[in-house]
Design an enzyme around this catalytic site. Structure first.
Site, PDB file in Angstrom:
ATOM      1  N   ARG A  33       0.806  -1.201   0.068  1.00 27.86           N
ATOM      2  CA  ARG A  33       0.161  -0.019   0.055  1.00 27.86           C
ATOM      3  C   ARG A  33       0.786   1.455   0.043  1.00 27.86           C
ATOM      4  O   ARG A  33       0.584   2.415  -0.593  1.00 27.86           O
ATOM      5  CB  ARG A  33      -1.063  -0.057   1.221  1.00 27.86           C
ATOM      6  N   ILE A  59      -7.061   7.552  -1.432  1.00 31.20           N
ATOM      7  CA  ILE A  59      -7.111   6.060  -1.325  1.00 31.20           C
ATOM      8  C   ILE A  59      -7.824   5.498  -0.175  1.00 31.20           C
ATOM      9  O   ILE A  59      -7.734   6.213   0.995  1.00 31.20           O
ATOM     10  CB  ILE A  59      -5.494   5.561  -1.215  1.00 31.20           C
ATOM     11  N   SER A  60      -8.926   4.838  -0.412  1.00 32.38           N
ATOM     12  CA  SER A  60      -9.891   4.238   0.492  1.00 32.38           C
ATOM     13  C   SER A  60      -9.128   3.321   1.742  1.00 32.38           C
ATOM     14  O   SER A  60      -8.219   2.738   1.547  1.00 32.38           O
ATOM     15  CB  SER A  60     -10.501   3.302  -0.054  1.00 32.38           C
ATOM     16  N   GLN A  61      -9.780   3.370   2.757  1.00 33.31           N
ATOM     17  CA  GLN A  61      -9.089   2.560   3.900  1.00 33.31           C
ATOM     18  C   GLN A  61      -8.951   1.280   3.590  1.00 33.31           C
ATOM     19  O   GLN A  61      -9.865   0.834   2.924  1.00 33.31           O
ATOM     20  CB  GLN A  61     -10.074   2.852   5.331  1.00 33.31           C
ATOM     21  N   ILE A  64     -12.385  -0.906   3.851  1.00 31.97           N
ATOM     22  CA  ILE A  64     -13.623  -0.973   2.789  1.00 31.97           C
ATOM     23  C   ILE A  64     -12.862  -1.307   1.585  1.00 31.97           C
ATOM     24  O   ILE A  64     -13.904  -2.015   0.957  1.00 31.97           O
ATOM     25  CB  ILE A  64     -13.863   0.768   2.710  1.00 31.97           C
TER      26      ILE A  64
END
Length: 209
Positions: A33, A59-61, A64
């Site tokens: 990531r 950037i999504s967690q 999710i």
């Protein structure tokens, strides 16, 4: 460089939050990531939080991403997935490890350029990235086993339902101030909608820039 222990802690947090698909958890542990965010934020890369990626996007967690991916991989076939809202390519990369082909659309040209280079550098060769308005989907390449939207539409995107294969799933956030993750499953000519949980995404916009 992050340690295996750091990634393992993230996976354990996701498991504690209810993510149970071991294939999905293994991919989350595998995908770096920190490669998808600015170096100045790399110390937060494996925190379970969304982070800015420029151009007013995030950037999504990890939770999710894992949640939507877990819903996606439960379909009968894993051949063809459409992602609307490529962003930095993190969700794209996770999907690429679990589906044969990922078609992904991004409306912001700067993100397209950065992400195309990043996916190439990471050796992701089964993702087809295009710079376009994703709000209409890709009817010329339908049907899709999964359509996954990574930005919140104000209403249910009913125009995309016809692009699902039988047994396919449309996974999407909907709403403005109050947002909710939903899923529509196609079963022949019937469509079953599920309301899943509260979420917080950037808005889905039309047009390109």
């Amino acid at each position: 460089m992050t340690s295996a222990r750091t990634r393992a802690r993230l996976v354990e947090r996701l498991r504690a939050q209810g993510i149970s698909n071991e294939q999905v958890l293994a991919v989350i542990a595998q995908v770096p990531r920190h490669e998808f965010i600015d170096e100045a934020l790399s110390h937060k890369a494996y925190d379970d939080t969304s982070l800015p990626i420029g151009f007013g996007q995030t950037i999504s967690q990890p939770y999710i991403v894992a949640r939507m991916t877990e819903l996606a991989v439960a379909v009968p076939e894993r051949k063809n997935v459409l992602e609307i809202g490529t962003g930095c390519g993190y969700q794209t990369t996770v999907l690429s490890k679990l589906f044969k082909t990922v078609h992904t659309i991004e409306r912001i040209g700067g993100l397209v350029r950065n992400t195309r280079e990043r996916l190439s550098r990471l050796g992701i060769h089964n993702a087809r990235l295009r710079h376009a308005d994703g709000s209409q989907g890709l009817p010329e390449l339908a049907p899709f086993d999964v359509i996954l939207i990574t930005a919140a539409a104000p209403i249910v995107p009913e125009n995309l339902i016809s692009q699902l294969s039988n047994g396919g799933r449309l996974i999407f956030p909907v709403g403005s101030q109050e947002q909710e993750l939903r899923m529509i499953e196609r079963r022949g000519e019937d469509f079953l909608e599920s309301r899943l949980e509260k979420v917080n995404f950037v808005p889905l916009l039309s047009g390109i820039s």
